[in-house]
Design an enzyme around this catalytic site. Structure first.
Site, short mmCIF file in Angstrom:
data_model
loop_
_atom_site.label_atom_id
_atom_site.label_comp_id
_atom_site.label_asym_id
_atom_site.label_seq_id
_atom_site.Cartn_x
_atom_site.Cartn_y
_atom_site.Cartn_z
CB SER A 166 -15.04 -30.74 -41.52
OG SER A 166 -13.92 -29.41 -42.34
CE1 TYR A 179 -18.42 -28.19 -38.89
CE2 TYR A 179 -16.50 -27.97 -39.16
CZ TYR A 179 -17.50 -28.09 -39.71
OH TYR A 179 -18.27 -28.89 -40.73
C1 BGC Z 1 -16.95 -25.35 -42.11
C2 BGC Z 1 -17.10 -24.53 -43.09
C3 BGC Z 1 -15.31 -23.67 -43.72
C4 BGC Z 1 -14.81 -24.77 -44.19
C5 BGC Z 1 -13.13 -24.34 -44.27
C6 BGC Z 1 -16.37 -26.53 -43.28
O1 BGC Z 1 -15.85 -27.79 -42.74
O2 BGC Z 1 -17.84 -26.10 -42.01
O3 BGC Z 1 -16.98 -23.07 -42.51
O4 BGC Z 1 -15.43 -22.69 -44.43
O5 BGC Z 1 -14.62 -26.60 -43.32
O6 BGC Z 1 -12.66 -24.18 -43.30
#
Ligand code: BGC
Length: 281
Positions: A166, A179
């Protein structure tokens, strides 16, 4: 309202099959990014294991879509955070397809909460799926890649792993500490595995998606007001589509990307360019 650009349309059953003869596992492949990646790998000639935890009918629909263009597919239910279930998924996959050439470590979840309210359970669930799950699947994939070695008829590498990371492997994210910590962990896990197994001709990379239109972030795009707010973070001024990630995954898994190892490819419309600085600083 931001200007809406035309939808991104992928070519149907492309003739240039970059992954012909390869066998892939995509985790969390029943919806969102995983679904698009599984279909794109299938349409690029790979036989694909469509892993899911719940919603078997969604996984079956992904399989049908893969088979429509001539590849084989197999839906396997397994929770990637369970060692036993991961082991059994890999042995079924190898039994059915003979080997595995590509792992897309995609399964991921969010359990958001303000930090002081975050429960240990929310912390653990996210770390166990997003980080431990990627570890368990990567370990099984590496074992299979090393056992088989290079089969130059299908690829010049012995195997390829793509970790779905991410932008939050480098961008801190208030309210989502579990996360962001999991994705920061994925970054150094990916690089460390890549360093360790490179001599065996195994490539390990990540894709770092930004805001992609999937169920995981629905509240961030489903209303016009939310979408406009989100666009303040995206210099390219459109939300990403799962196919934006899928096309890159096909390429990154293919021999076209053979010298790419230990890298994160951000696919985020410029979200990691510090858009807050456009008129500031
Ligand atoms: C998340 C999303 C988020 C994006 C940008 C991703 O890794 O799962 O929820 O919109 O990152 O912030």
């Amino acid at each position: 309202m931001e200007q809406r650009l035309p939808e991104v349309v992928m070519p149907d059953c492309p003739v240039n099959k970059l992954l012909m003869g390869q066998k892939a596992i995509v985790t969390g492949a029943n919806s969102g990014i995983g679904r698009a990646v599984a279909i794109a790998l299938g349409h690029a000639g790979a036989d694909v294991v469509v892993n899911y935890v719940v919603n078997a009918e969604e996984a079956d629909a992904v399989c049908l879509e893969i088979e429509r263009c001539g590849s084989r597919s197999l839906a396997i239910q397994a929770d990637v955070s369970s060692e036993e279930q991961v082991l059994s998924m890999f042995s079924r996959a190898v039994e059915t397809f003979g080997t595995i050439d590509i792992l897309v470590n995609n399964a991921g979840i969010q359990r958001d909460a303000p930090f002081e309210e975050m429960t240990l359970e929310q912390w653990r669930q996210v770390i166990e799926v997003n980080l431990t799950g990627q570890f368990l699947c990567a370990r099984e994939a590496i074992r299979e890649f090393k056992r088989r070695g290079v089969n130059s008829k299908v690829s010049c590498a012995a195997g390829k792993i793509i970790c779905m990371s991410s932008v939050h492997e480098i961008v801190p994210w208030a309210g989502h500490v579990n996360y962001a910590a999991s994705k920061g962990g994925v970054m150094l896990m990916m690089k460390s595995i890549a360093q360790e197994v490179a001599p065996y001709r195994i490539r390990v990379n990540s894709i770092g998606p930004g805001a992609i239109r999937t169920p995981i972030n629905r509240p961030a795009w489903e209303t016009e007001a939310a979408y406009d707010k989100l666009m303040k973070l995206v210099p390219y001024k459109r939300i990403g589509e799962p196919e934006d990630i899928a096309r890159a995954a096909v390429w990154l898994a293919s021999d076209e990307a053979d010298y790419i190892n230990g890298t994160t490819l951000f696919i985020d419309g410029g979200m990691t360019l510090y858009p807050g600085f456009t008129e500031n600083g």
